[in-house]
Design a protein around this motif. Structure first.
Motif, PDB file in Angstrom:
ATOM      1  N   VAL A   8      -0.107  15.341 -48.409  1.00  0.00           N
ATOM      2  CA  VAL A   8       0.111  16.442 -47.479  1.00  0.00           C
ATOM      3  C   VAL A   8      -1.213  16.967 -46.935  1.00  0.00           C
ATOM      4  CG1 VAL A   8       1.022  18.788 -47.235  1.00  0.00           C
ATOM      5  CG2 VAL A   8       2.301  17.083 -48.542  1.00  0.00           C
ATOM      6  N   LEU A   9      -2.211  17.115 -47.786  1.00  0.00           N
ATOM      7  CA  LEU A   9      -3.515  17.617 -47.349  1.00  0.00           C
ATOM      8  C   LEU A   9      -4.368  16.511 -46.734  1.00  0.00           C
ATOM      9  CD1 LEU A   9      -5.682  19.800 -47.158  1.00  0.00           C
ATOM     10  CD2 LEU A   9      -6.245  19.369 -49.560  1.00  0.00           C
ATOM     11  N   GLN A  10      -4.321  15.306 -47.290  1.00  0.00           N
ATOM     12  CA  GLN A  10      -5.200  14.233 -46.826  1.00  0.00           C
ATOM     13  C   GLN A  10      -4.936  13.859 -45.372  1.00  0.00           C
ATOM     14  OE1 GLN A  10      -7.785  12.851 -48.577  1.00  0.00           O
ATOM     15  NE2 GLN A  10      -7.319  14.533 -49.980  1.00  0.00           N
ATOM     16  N   MET A  11      -3.685  14.007 -44.917  1.00  0.00           N
ATOM     17  CA  MET A  11      -3.365  13.632 -43.544  1.00  0.00           C
ATOM     18  C   MET A  11      -3.917  14.608 -42.523  1.00  0.00           C
ATOM     19  SD  MET A  11       0.419  11.891 -43.655  1.00  0.00           S
ATOM     20  CE  MET A  11       1.166  13.036 -44.812  1.00  0.00           C
ATOM     21  N   ALA A  12      -4.529  15.711 -42.966  1.00  0.00           N
ATOM     22  CA  ALA A  12      -5.140  16.669 -42.052  1.00  0.00           C
ATOM     23  C   ALA A  12      -6.656  16.543 -42.002  1.00  0.00           C
ATOM     24  CB  ALA A  12      -4.759  18.094 -42.470  1.00  0.00           C
ATOM     25  N   ILE A  13      -7.220  15.577 -42.725  1.00  0.00           N
ATOM     26  CA  ILE A  13      -8.670  15.416 -42.816  1.00  0.00           C
ATOM     27  C   ILE A  13      -9.058  14.082 -42.197  1.00  0.00           C
ATOM     28  CG2 ILE A  13     -10.640  15.332 -44.389  1.00  0.00           C
ATOM     29  CD1 ILE A  13      -8.957  16.905 -46.399  1.00  0.00           C
ATOM     30  N   PRO A  14     -10.064  14.062 -41.303  1.00  0.00           N
ATOM     31  CA  PRO A  14     -10.463  12.800 -40.660  1.00  0.00           C
ATOM     32  C   PRO A  14     -10.917  11.754 -41.662  1.00  0.00           C
ATOM     33  CG  PRO A  14     -11.449  14.684 -39.527  1.00  0.00           C
ATOM     34  CD  PRO A  14     -10.827  15.214 -40.788  1.00  0.00           C
TER      35      PRO A  14
ATOM     36  N   ALA B  14     -11.543  20.368 -38.584  1.00  0.00           N
ATOM     37  CA  ALA B  14     -11.735  19.038 -38.019  1.00  0.00           C
ATOM     38  C   ALA B  14     -11.875  19.093 -36.504  1.00  0.00           C
ATOM     39  CB  ALA B  14     -10.573  18.131 -38.405  1.00  0.00           C
ATOM     40  N   ASP B  15     -11.130  19.981 -35.857  1.00  0.00           N
ATOM     41  CA  ASP B  15     -11.147  20.068 -34.400  1.00  0.00           C
ATOM     42  C   ASP B  15     -12.305  20.895 -33.861  1.00  0.00           C
ATOM     43  OD1 ASP B  15      -8.921  18.497 -34.163  1.00  0.00           O
ATOM     44  OD2 ASP B  15      -7.519  20.141 -33.836  1.00  0.00           O
ATOM     45  N   HIS B  16     -12.674  21.964 -34.570  1.00  0.00           N
ATOM     46  CA  HIS B  16     -13.611  22.933 -33.996  1.00  0.00           C
ATOM     47  C   HIS B  16     -14.796  23.272 -34.897  1.00  0.00           C
ATOM     48  CE1 HIS B  16     -10.718  23.686 -30.763  1.00  0.00           C
ATOM     49  NE2 HIS B  16      -9.786  23.781 -31.685  1.00  0.00           N
ATOM     50  N   GLY B  17     -14.793  22.823 -36.148  1.00  0.00           N
ATOM     51  CA  GLY B  17     -15.898  23.147 -37.040  1.00  0.00           C
ATOM     52  C   GLY B  17     -17.155  22.361 -36.712  1.00  0.00           C
ATOM     53  N   ASN B  18     -18.307  22.986 -36.921  1.00  0.00           N
ATOM     54  CA  ASN B  18     -19.554  22.253 -36.735  1.00  0.00           C
ATOM     55  C   ASN B  18     -19.874  21.465 -38.008  1.00  0.00           C
ATOM     56  OD1 ASN B  18     -20.769  24.083 -38.579  1.00  0.00           O
ATOM     57  ND2 ASN B  18     -21.278  25.491 -36.902  1.00  0.00           N
TER      58      ASN B  18
ATOM     59  N   ARG C 237     -14.620  14.237 -35.937  1.00  0.00           N
ATOM     60  CA  ARG C 237     -13.376  14.598 -35.259  1.00  0.00           C
ATOM     61  C   ARG C 237     -12.359  13.478 -35.392  1.00  0.00           C
ATOM     62  NH1 ARG C 237     -15.035  19.711 -34.971  1.00  0.00           N
ATOM     63  NH2 ARG C 237     -16.715  20.047 -33.471  1.00  0.00           N
ATOM     64  N   GLY C 238     -11.083  13.843 -35.473  1.00  0.00           N
ATOM     65  CA  GLY C 238     -10.029  12.838 -35.440  1.00  0.00           C
ATOM     66  C   GLY C 238      -9.824  12.330 -34.032  1.00  0.00           C
ATOM     67  N   GLU C 239      -9.648  11.032 -33.880  1.00  0.00           N
ATOM     68  CA  GLU C 239      -9.436  10.455 -32.563  1.00  0.00           C
ATOM     69  C   GLU C 239      -8.067  10.855 -32.026  1.00  0.00           C
ATOM     70  OE1 GLU C 239     -11.653   8.849 -30.840  1.00  0.00           O
ATOM     71  OE2 GLU C 239     -13.146   8.940 -32.454  1.00  0.00           O
ATOM     72  N   ARG C 240      -7.979  10.985 -30.695  1.00  0.00           N
ATOM     73  CA  ARG C 240      -6.704  11.245 -30.052  1.00  0.00           C
ATOM     74  C   ARG C 240      -6.015   9.930 -29.732  1.00  0.00           C
ATOM     75  NH1 ARG C 240      -4.909  16.741 -29.722  1.00  0.00           N
ATOM     76  NH2 ARG C 240      -6.793  17.983 -29.950  1.00  0.00           N
ATOM     77  N   PRO C 241      -4.715   9.822 -29.994  1.00  0.00           N
ATOM     78  CA  PRO C 241      -4.023   8.582 -29.666  1.00  0.00           C
ATOM     79  C   PRO C 241      -3.967   8.365 -28.164  1.00  0.00           C
ATOM     80  CG  PRO C 241      -2.451  10.258 -30.331  1.00  0.00           C
ATOM     81  CD  PRO C 241      -3.818  10.824 -30.580  1.00  0.00           C
ATOM     82  N   THR C 242      -3.999   7.121 -27.748  1.00  0.00           N
ATOM     83  CA  THR C 242      -3.886   6.785 -26.335  1.00  0.00           C
ATOM     84  C   THR C 242      -2.432   6.494 -26.019  1.00  0.00           C
ATOM     85  OG1 THR C 242      -4.348   4.467 -26.840  1.00  0.00           O
ATOM     86  CG2 THR C 242      -6.217   5.858 -26.244  1.00  0.00           C
ATOM     87  N   GLY C 243      -1.912   7.148 -25.008  1.00  0.00           N
ATOM     88  CA  GLY C 243      -0.510   6.982 -24.653  1.00  0.00           C
ATOM     89  C   GLY C 243      -0.354   6.392 -23.263  1.00  0.00           C
ATOM     90  N   SER C 244       0.886   6.116 -22.895  1.00  0.00           N
ATOM     91  CA  SER C 244       1.180   5.530 -21.594  1.00  0.00           C
ATOM     92  C   SER C 244       1.306   6.578 -20.511  1.00  0.00           C
ATOM     93  CB  SER C 244       2.491   4.739 -21.691  1.00  0.00           C
ATOM     94  OG  SER C 244       3.567   5.612 -22.014  1.00  0.00           O
TER      95      SER C 244
END
Length: 426
Positions: free
Chosen positions: A128-134, A178-182, A69-76
Motif C-alpha cells: 500500500v505504501l510502496q506504490m506511492a514511492i518512486p 514525490a511530486d513536489h518535494g525537493n 519524480r514518478g514518470e507520467r504514463p503516455t496515453g493515446s
C-alpha cells in the motif's frame, strides 16, 4: 450476516497474495516475495508506536542531488476507462486487502479509534505504501498515475472507509513529496518510508471554522529572527496521534497558501484526539502549532498552480473513497434484499425497494465515471478543476443518500452495529 471483527490469518493472506502475483512483472517491483514470506513465517512486523513516533528525528540519509519524480504514463489522448493489466492486478490486490484485512477488522478499529499497528504493518507489507514511492527512491511506483490512485482508494474503501483513510494518509504524503518535494525533503522524509520502520505522516489542511476554504487559511507562517515560525490549529487530522510528521497548509509570509513540513517532535506541537460522528477508525485529531520553529527545508517550493492541483487531487481522492463506500452499500444490500422475505416473498420484489437499489447503482456508477474522468485529465496533465468539482458535487449530493437508502432497506437492522450499513452511512 454478522460483521464481528476477527483476526486476519496472515498465512492465508500471504499465500493468496503470492499465488495472485506469481509470474507477473509487478511482483518484482512491489517486492512481495520477501514480505509475504515474512507474513507466512511470523506475521507482520510491528515497528512503530505513537510514543516512538513522537521522538523520531528526520535527517538526510544519502544527500540526494536532485528530487526523484514518478514518470507520467503516455496515453493515446482518448478517454478510455479500461484498466491496464497492471492496474487490474493492483485493484485485485487492494480488493483482497479490503476483503480480508479491512472489513473483518473495521468494527474493532472503530471501537479503538484507530487501526492497530499490526494492521498497518500488514497493509504496508502488501505494498500500500510502496506504490506511492518512486522506484528511484526504492519504492514500486514506476509511473505516477492518478487513475491508479483513484482505483486503489475505491478498492480499499469497499472494505471500510475509515480504515482506508487511515492507511492512505501516509501514501498521500509520499505522493506529495514525490511530486513536489525537493531533494533535501525527499532524502529526509521520503526515503525512510522504504525501510523496515517507515514513518507515518498526515496532510493537515482543514480548520475548525464555518465555511472553511483551503484558500483562506488561519494557520500562518511568519519570519522571526531569520527562521520560519508556524502558528495555528488544524482539525480532523487523520492519524494525528500516531504521525511522525505533518504536511501543513498555512499562509506563507508573503500571504499566499503554502505547504510546510512539521515534525511531531518539534517544540510547540500539541495533538488531541477529536472523535467524530464518522471515520472513527481514522484516528482523527486536533493539532495545534504554537510558535513552532520550522526546519530550514520545511517549505515546499510550489510552482504556479501547484497548490490548486494538490487541493483538487485531494478532493478527487475523497470522491473516490465515497465511490468505494457506495459500492460496498450496493454489494451488501442486493443479496440481503433478495434473501429477506416479508409477506411470503423477497423484499426486492417490492417496487419501492427495487427502485431504491436501482438508484443506488445509478448514482454510484455516475460518481465513479466522474471520478475517473477527473483522474484521467490529471494523468494527462490537463486542467481538471472543473471535473473535480463536478465529482465533488455528485458526491455531496448522492453519497449520503446512498448510505441512507442502505440503512432504510435493512429496516431496524440498519440501526444496529451487527450490520455495517450504519457505519457506512456515518
Amino acid at each position: 450476516m454478522s460483521e464481528r471483527s476477527s483476526k486476519l490469518d496472515p498465512i492465508g493472506l500471504g499465500v493468496r497474495a503470492l499465488t495472485r502475483f506469481a509470474g507477473h512483472p509487478l511482483t518484482a517491483r512491489l517486492g512481495l516475495h520477501r514480505p509475504a514470506s515474512a507474513v507466512i513465517k511470523s506475521g507482520a512486523r510491528v515497528g512503530f508506536t505513537a510514543a516512538a513516533g513522537a521522538g523520531r528525528q528526520f535527517k538526510a540519509l544519502s544527500q540526494l542531488t536532485r528530487p526523484s519524480r514518478g514518470e507520467r504514463p503516455t496515453g493515446s489522448g482518448l478517454f478510455d476507462l479500461t484498466p491496464s493489466d497492471e492496474q487490474q492486478m493492483i485493484v485485485e490486490t487492494m480488493e483482497q486487502v479490503a476483503a480480508e484485512l479491512l472489513r473483518p477488522n473495521a468494527e474493532q478499529a472503530e471501537a479503538d479509534g484507530a487501526p492497530s499497528a499490526e494492521l498497518i504493518a500488514q497493509a504496508n507489507e502488501l505494498g500500500v505504501l510502496q506504490m506511492a514511492i518512486p522506484e528511484g527512491l526504492g519504492g514500486a511506483m514506476a509511473e505516477r498515475s492518478p487513475v491508479t490512485g483513484a482505483l486503489i482508494a475505491e478498492s480499499l474503501a469497499h472494505g471500510d472507509m475509515g480504515l482506508a483513510v487511515s492507511l492512505l494518509a501516509t501514501p498521500s504524503v509520499a505522493l506529495l513529496l514525490a511530486d513536489h518535494g525537493n531533494a533535501a525533503q525527499q532524502d529526509a522524509f521520503l526515503t525512510p518510508m522504504t525501510g523496515e520502520d517507515p514513518p507515518t505522516a498526515s496532510f493537515a489542511v482543514t480548520e475548525a471554522r464555518a465555511l472553511f476554504s483551503p484558500y483562506d487559511l488561519g494557520a500562518r507562517v511568519t519570519v522571526r529572527d531569520g527562521a520560519l515560525v508556524l502558528d495555528g490549529e488544524k482539525a480532523l487530522v487523520v492519524n494525528g496521534g500516531s504521525s511522525d510528521f505533518f504536511v501543513v497548509a498555512a499562509r506563507s509570509p508573503e500571504g499566499a497558501p503554502g505547504l510546510y513540513i512539521v515534525e511531531r517532535a518539534a517544540v510547540g506541537v500539541t495533538v488531541e484526539a477529536e472523535p467524530a460522528m464518522g471515520l472513527r477508525a481514522a484516528g482523527l485529531s486536533r493539532v495545534r502549532f504554537d510558535h513552532v520553529v520550522l526546519r530550514d527545508d520545511a517549505a515546499f517550493e510550489l510552482d504556479a498552480g501547484a497548490y490548486d492541483r494538490i487541493i483538487a487531487s485531494s478532493r478527487a481522492a475523497w470522491c473516490a473513497l465515497a465511490v468505494g463506500t457506495a459500492t460496498a452499500v450496493r454489494d451488501y444490500v442486493i443479496p440481503y434484499a433478495n434473501e429477506r422475505t416479508a409477506f411470503g416473498e423477497p423484499i426486492s420484489h417490492r417496487q419501492s425497494v427495487a427502485f431504491m437499489i436501482a438508484n443506488i447503482g445509478i448514482e454510484r456508477d455516475g460518481l465513479h465515471l466522474a471520478v475517473l474522468r477527473a483522474a484521467s485529465r490529471m494523468e494527462q496533465r490537463e486542467d481538471a478543476l472543473r471535473e473535480v468539482q463536478l465529482a465533488r458535487t455528485l458526491a455531496a449530493r448522492h453519497a449520503m443518500q446512498i448510505g441512507s437508502d442502505g440503512v432504510q432497506i435493512f429496516g431496524g437492522h440498519g440501526f444496529v452495529k451487527e450490520y455495517p450499513v450504519e457505519r457506512w452511512y456515518r
